[in-house]
Write an enzyme that holds these catalytic residues in place. Structure first.
Site, PDB file in Angstrom:
ATOM      1  N   THR A  53     -55.340  32.780   5.136  1.00 25.52           N
ATOM      2  CA  THR A  53     -55.504  31.371   5.487  1.00 25.52           C
ATOM      3  C   THR A  53     -56.985  30.976   5.434  1.00 25.52           C
ATOM      4  O   THR A  53     -57.338  29.874   5.046  1.00 25.52           O
ATOM      5  CB  THR A  53     -54.979  31.109   6.918  1.00 25.52           C
ATOM      6  N   ARG A  81     -59.780  39.019   5.851  1.00 21.45           N
ATOM      7  CA  ARG A  81     -59.961  39.595   7.187  1.00 21.45           C
ATOM      8  C   ARG A  81     -59.273  40.954   7.258  1.00 21.45           C
ATOM      9  O   ARG A  81     -58.084  41.063   6.957  1.00 21.45           O
ATOM     10  CB  ARG A  81     -59.388  38.673   8.272  1.00 21.45           C
ATOM     11  N   SER A 127     -63.396  35.042  12.801  1.00 19.38           N
ATOM     12  CA  SER A 127     -63.049  33.934  13.676  1.00 19.38           C
ATOM     13  C   SER A 127     -62.639  34.361  15.081  1.00 19.38           C
ATOM     14  O   SER A 127     -63.426  34.938  15.811  1.00 19.38           O
ATOM     15  CB  SER A 127     -61.958  33.099  13.006  1.00 19.38           C
ATOM     16  N   HIS A 128     -61.363  34.138  15.416  1.00 19.49           N
ATOM     17  CA  HIS A 128     -60.885  34.405  16.766  1.00 19.49           C
ATOM     18  C   HIS A 128     -60.360  35.835  16.931  1.00 19.49           C
ATOM     19  O   HIS A 128     -59.868  36.188  17.994  1.00 19.49           O
ATOM     20  CB  HIS A 128     -59.763  33.412  17.097  1.00 19.49           C
ATOM     21  N   LYS A 187     -65.797  34.933   4.024  1.00 13.75           N
ATOM     22  CA  LYS A 187     -65.176  33.725   3.475  1.00 13.75           C
ATOM     23  C   LYS A 187     -66.195  33.012   2.591  1.00 13.75           C
ATOM     24  O   LYS A 187     -67.387  32.983   2.916  1.00 13.75           O
ATOM     25  CB  LYS A 187     -64.778  32.826   4.651  1.00 13.75           C
ATOM     26  N   ASP A 193     -64.251  29.664  19.975  1.00 11.69           N
ATOM     27  CA  ASP A 193     -63.919  31.009  19.489  1.00 11.69           C
ATOM     28  C   ASP A 193     -65.152  31.718  18.927  1.00 11.69           C
ATOM     29  O   ASP A 193     -66.266  31.203  19.025  1.00 11.69           O
ATOM     30  CB  ASP A 193     -62.801  30.937  18.443  1.00 11.69           C
ATOM     31  N   ASP A 243     -66.547  32.187  15.998  1.00 12.10           N
ATOM     32  CA  ASP A 243     -67.450  31.516  15.051  1.00 12.10           C
ATOM     33  C   ASP A 243     -67.637  30.029  15.372  1.00 12.10           C
ATOM     34  O   ASP A 243     -68.253  29.301  14.588  1.00 12.10           O
ATOM     35  CB  ASP A 243     -66.961  31.691  13.609  1.00 12.10           C
ATOM     36  N   ASP A 257     -65.616  27.374  15.536  1.00 12.01           N
ATOM     37  CA  ASP A 257     -64.921  26.229  14.931  1.00 12.01           C
ATOM     38  C   ASP A 257     -63.691  25.801  15.753  1.00 12.01           C
ATOM     39  O   ASP A 257     -63.210  24.685  15.612  1.00 12.01           O
ATOM     40  CB  ASP A 257     -64.563  26.462  13.454  1.00 12.01           C
ATOM     41  N   ARG A 258     -63.189  26.695  16.609  1.00 16.11           N
ATOM     42  CA  ARG A 258     -62.034  26.301  17.446  1.00 16.11           C
ATOM     43  C   ARG A 258     -62.508  25.816  18.815  1.00 16.11           C
ATOM     44  O   ARG A 258     -63.586  26.204  19.268  1.00 16.11           O
ATOM     45  CB  ARG A 258     -61.116  27.500  17.687  1.00 16.11           C
ATOM     46  N   THR A 299     -51.046  24.398   6.883  1.00 13.80           N
ATOM     47  CA  THR A 299     -51.993  25.046   7.803  1.00 13.80           C
ATOM     48  C   THR A 299     -53.194  25.562   7.018  1.00 13.80           C
ATOM     49  O   THR A 299     -53.040  26.220   6.004  1.00 13.80           O
ATOM     50  CB  THR A 299     -51.288  26.229   8.492  1.00 13.80           C
ATOM     51  N   GLU A 351     -55.578  20.460  14.036  1.00 14.83           N
ATOM     52  CA  GLU A 351     -54.502  21.441  13.907  1.00 14.83           C
ATOM     53  C   GLU A 351     -54.133  21.946  15.291  1.00 14.83           C
ATOM     54  O   GLU A 351     -54.980  22.010  16.188  1.00 14.83           O
ATOM     55  CB  GLU A 351     -54.968  22.627  13.066  1.00 14.83           C
ATOM     56  N   GLU A 352     -52.866  22.363  15.402  1.00 11.81           N
ATOM     57  CA  GLU A 352     -52.391  22.880  16.678  1.00 11.81           C
ATOM     58  C   GLU A 352     -53.148  24.131  17.094  1.00 11.81           C
ATOM     59  O   GLU A 352     -53.207  24.459  18.268  1.00 11.81           O
ATOM     60  CB  GLU A 352     -50.882  23.153  16.619  1.00 11.81           C
ATOM     61  N   LYS A 355     -63.628  22.726  10.734  1.00 12.62           N
ATOM     62  CA  LYS A 355     -63.338  22.235  12.070  1.00 12.62           C
ATOM     63  C   LYS A 355     -64.533  22.573  12.964  1.00 12.62           C
ATOM     64  O   LYS A 355     -65.322  23.458  12.631  1.00 12.62           O
ATOM     65  CB  LYS A 355     -62.028  22.797  12.598  1.00 12.62           C
ATOM     66  N   ARG A 373     -45.207  32.976  14.048  1.00 11.89           N
ATOM     67  CA  ARG A 373     -45.454  31.823  14.913  1.00 11.89           C
ATOM     68  C   ARG A 373     -44.232  30.906  14.846  1.00 11.89           C
ATOM     69  O   ARG A 373     -43.723  30.614  13.763  1.00 11.89           O
ATOM     70  CB  ARG A 373     -46.680  31.042  14.444  1.00 11.89           C
TER      71      ARG A 373
HETATM   72  C1  G16 Z   1     -57.840  29.506  10.335  1.00 12.16           C
HETATM   73  C2  G16 Z   1     -57.970  28.221   9.588  1.00 12.16           C
HETATM   74  C3  G16 Z   1     -57.235  27.122  10.319  1.00 12.16           C
HETATM   75  C4  G16 Z   1     -55.794  27.508  10.526  1.00 12.16           C
HETATM   76  C5  G16 Z   1     -55.700  28.842  11.198  1.00 12.16           C
HETATM   77  C6  G16 Z   1     -54.258  29.272  11.169  1.00 12.16           C
HETATM   78  O1  G16 Z   1     -58.483  29.368  11.577  1.00 12.16           O
HETATM   79  O2  G16 Z   1     -59.336  27.876   9.472  1.00 12.16           O
HETATM   80  O3  G16 Z   1     -57.355  25.954   9.582  1.00 12.16           O
HETATM   81  O4  G16 Z   1     -55.104  26.590  11.321  1.00 12.16           O
HETATM   82  O5  G16 Z   1     -56.473  29.799  10.505  1.00 12.16           O
HETATM   83  O6  G16 Z   1     -54.127  30.578  11.441  1.00 12.16           O
HETATM   84  P1  G16 Z   1     -52.766  31.335  11.190  1.00 12.16           P
HETATM   85  O7  G16 Z   1     -52.543  31.425   9.707  1.00 12.16           O
HETATM   86  O8  G16 Z   1     -53.029  32.639  11.868  1.00 12.16           O
HETATM   87  O9  G16 Z   1     -51.707  30.527  11.879  1.00 12.16           O
HETATM   88  P2  G16 Z   1     -59.694  30.288  12.003  1.00 12.16           P
HETATM   89  O10 G16 Z   1     -60.233  29.672  13.259  1.00 12.16           O
HETATM   90  O11 G16 Z   1     -59.080  31.640  12.209  1.00 12.16           O
HETATM   91  O12 G16 Z   1     -60.646  30.268  10.848  1.00 12.16           O
END
Ligand code: G16
Length: 565
Positions: free
Chosen positions: A23, A27, A120-121, A133, A285, A287, A289-290, A353, A372-373, A385, A520
């Protein structure tokens, strides 16, 4: 400092399978990245996938969230970038740059792109995750056409080129290091981003709110990169006491934590807010962005957060200037934002997503605010974000709503939850929840998704009724997105089941995990009358239907989700 002529060596390498970006980038566990040339292959593949005439003489931004392996990865990128003809790299001080700060730097310095070092998280440390990335010149994540091209390169790579004499181990001092035809500039991690924030928000209004004794704020950086931004922006610039910043020292393993701002992984902040110790609590989070935003004993669902920000766009100076061009959300995000778009009569978009899907709409001038959720909120000020931006948005909305009260010391301030409840009264409420089943057996997860897909494709679900016929399935599909700007098609973006009352159940496999699979399930139900129920209670029938239809327990052996949002 001058390093002389570049000494370029060509190194033979072997292909690693499985370097397909998910996504948001590639990773994997740190130990995978530590294999000989594993990271090098991916970095060289980025340059191989780009037109060489663009790379020659180009400017790149490099930085990350400070997690374990960041420092080693930065040195590898320096060497490979120099050997591939990049003219200059801007790197954050100590290698640190939040994802939104990278996006702002790429845009303001007109770089060709950026390499972001973050998972990220996901947890970090030697046994945790690492990620890489590639972002393009608009400052946003590369679209699938480019990530697919990079992946193709990883499957046939034979050689890597490296400038062996390029190395700047000490990234602590701001300054420039030069070689013939190549340079590295260590830049302040915050300056460029701060300038942008000052342009978007009214900092003197925010200072007034933060200094008011009737308003208390707690910020938790979860030992990620945002700590350095919070200290400078929230504390030095806006006057928040340093005592109200927690976990603001970036740590290579996030202090052994899981830097995911949600109700499960930010227990310290959640506990303080549940006890009613602060009026507003925020976390970001690894990095940056969340974002998670909480009120006093109140959880602000990210889907509601973006809807309320959009409805109050006139409180934010940036949108007073630019207007509201359009609104967008990812498919599994609740439909709350749609109600706002309808009421404001602005265009609305539903994308898959992944933040990368918003970029084209923003570049085309059709999108201003999106969310996004998954605790992601942002706007067209950059192409990622932006966690801290969301916090500042809420502070700005609160400061604006309390303008009169702030100058009358005896008045009660309007709270965050007051604003959200008023919003529900006006637009109705989308009760929303997400269940995460993390690190389940990948085979079981795939089989479960296949079985659901089969039911969807055979249309056998249409017309099925549940719970004394209260719920009837009227539509279901495997979500496919047609990008209205570049006309690209993205298929298999989640399985949707829609009911006659507008409720939705969505199933997706996460694209950001590094081992096993994460399932999910998302639940969304609109109500115009009962506005203050507990979401888990309100959604219990829908949750029951979702577990029943998917036979999740049977396929995965899991009884409970790890995380409930
Ligand atoms: C990344 C993307 C987000 C996305 C999320 C979904 O977040 O940047 O736009 O909503 O993944 O994650 P999953 O595929 O696990 O549901 P981040 O913050 O991890 O870069």
């Amino acid at each position: 400092m001058t390093g002389g002529k570049l000494i370029i060596k060509e190194i033979e390498t072997k292909v690693y399978q499985g370097q397909k970006p998910g996504t948001s980038g590639l990773r994997k566990r740190v130990v995978e990245f530590q294999q000989e040339n594993y990271l090098d292959n991916f970095v060289q593949s980025i340059f191989n996938a780009l037109p060489s005439e663009q790379v020659k003489g180009s400017l790149f931004v490099v930085g990350g969230d400070g997690r374990y392996f960041n420092k080693d990865a930065i040195q590898v990128i320096f060497k490979i970038a120099a050997a591939n003809g990049v003219r200059k790299i801007l790197v954050g001080q100590n290698g640190l740059l939040s994802t939104p700060a990278i996006s702002s730097l790429v845009r303001s310095k007109q770089a060709l792109g950026a390499i972001l070092l973050t998972a990220s998280h996901n947890p970090g440390g030697p046994k945790g995750d690492f990620g890489i990335k590639y972002n393009i010149s608009n400052g946003g994540p590369a679209p699938e056409s480019i990530t697919n091209a990079i992946y193709q390169q990883t499957l046939s790579i034979k050689t890597i080129v490296k400038a062996e004499n390029v190395e700047v181990r000490d990234l602590s001092k701001i300054g420039v290091y030069e070689w013939d035809g190549f340079s590295i500039e260590i830049v302040d991690s915050i300056d460029c981003y701060l300038t942008l924030m000052k342009d978007i928000f009214n900092f003197s209004q925010l200072r007034q709110l933060i200094s008011d004794k009737r308003f208390t704020l707690k910020f938790d950086a979860m030992s990620g990169v945002t700590g350095v931004y919070a200290k400078r922006i929230l504390s030095q610039e806006l006057g928040l006491s340093i005592d109200n910043l927690i976990n603001c020292e970036p740590s290579e393993d996030f202090n052994n934590g899981h830097p995911d701002p949600n109700l499960t992984y930010a227990p310290l902040l959640v506990d303080m807010m549940n006890k009613g110790l602060f009026d507003m609590g925020c976390a970001s989070d690894g990095d940056g962005d969340r974002n998670m935003i909480l009120g006093n004993k109140f959880f602000l669902n990210p889907s509601d957060s973006v809807a309320v920000i959009a409805a109050n766009y006139k409180s934010i100076p940036y949108f007073q200037k630019t207007g509201l061009k359009g609104l967008a959300r990812s498919m599994p995000t609740s439909a709350a934002l749609e109600h706002v778009a309808k009421s404001l009569q602005v265009p609305f978009f539903e994308v898959p997503t992944g933040w990368k899907f918003f970029g084209n709409l923003m570049d085309a001038g059709q999108l201003s605010i999106c969310g996004e959720e998954s605790f992601g909120t942002g706007s067209d000020h950059i192409r990622e974000k932006d966690g801290l931006w969301a916090v500042l948005c809420w502070l700005q909305i609160l400061a604006d709503r309390n303008q009169t009260q702030l100058s009358n010391p005896n008045d009660k301030l309007v709270s965050l939850q007051d604003i959200v409840r008023e919003h529900w009264e006006k637009f109705g409420r989308n009760y929303y929840s997400r269940y995460d089943y993390e690190e389940v057996d990948a085979k079981g997860a795939d089989e479960m998704m296949k079985s659901l897909l089969q039911q969807i494709q055979s249309k056998s679900l249409i017309g099925r009724k549940f719970h004394q016929d209260v719920y009837e399935i009227v539509e279901c599909d495997d979500f496919e997105y047609f990008d209205p700007i570049d006309k690209s098609v993205s298929s298999h973006q989640g399985l949707r089941i829609k009911f006659s009352d507008g409720s939705r159940i969505i199933y997706r496999l996460s694209g950001t995990g590094s081992s096993g699979a994460t399932i999910r399930i998302y639940f969304d139900k609109y109500d115009k009358v009962s506005l203050l129920n507990d979401p888990q209670q309100h959604l219990k029938d829908l949750i029951h239907i979702a577990l029943d239809l998917s036979k999740l327990q049977q396929y995965t052996g899991r009884n409970e989700p790890n995380v409930i949002t």
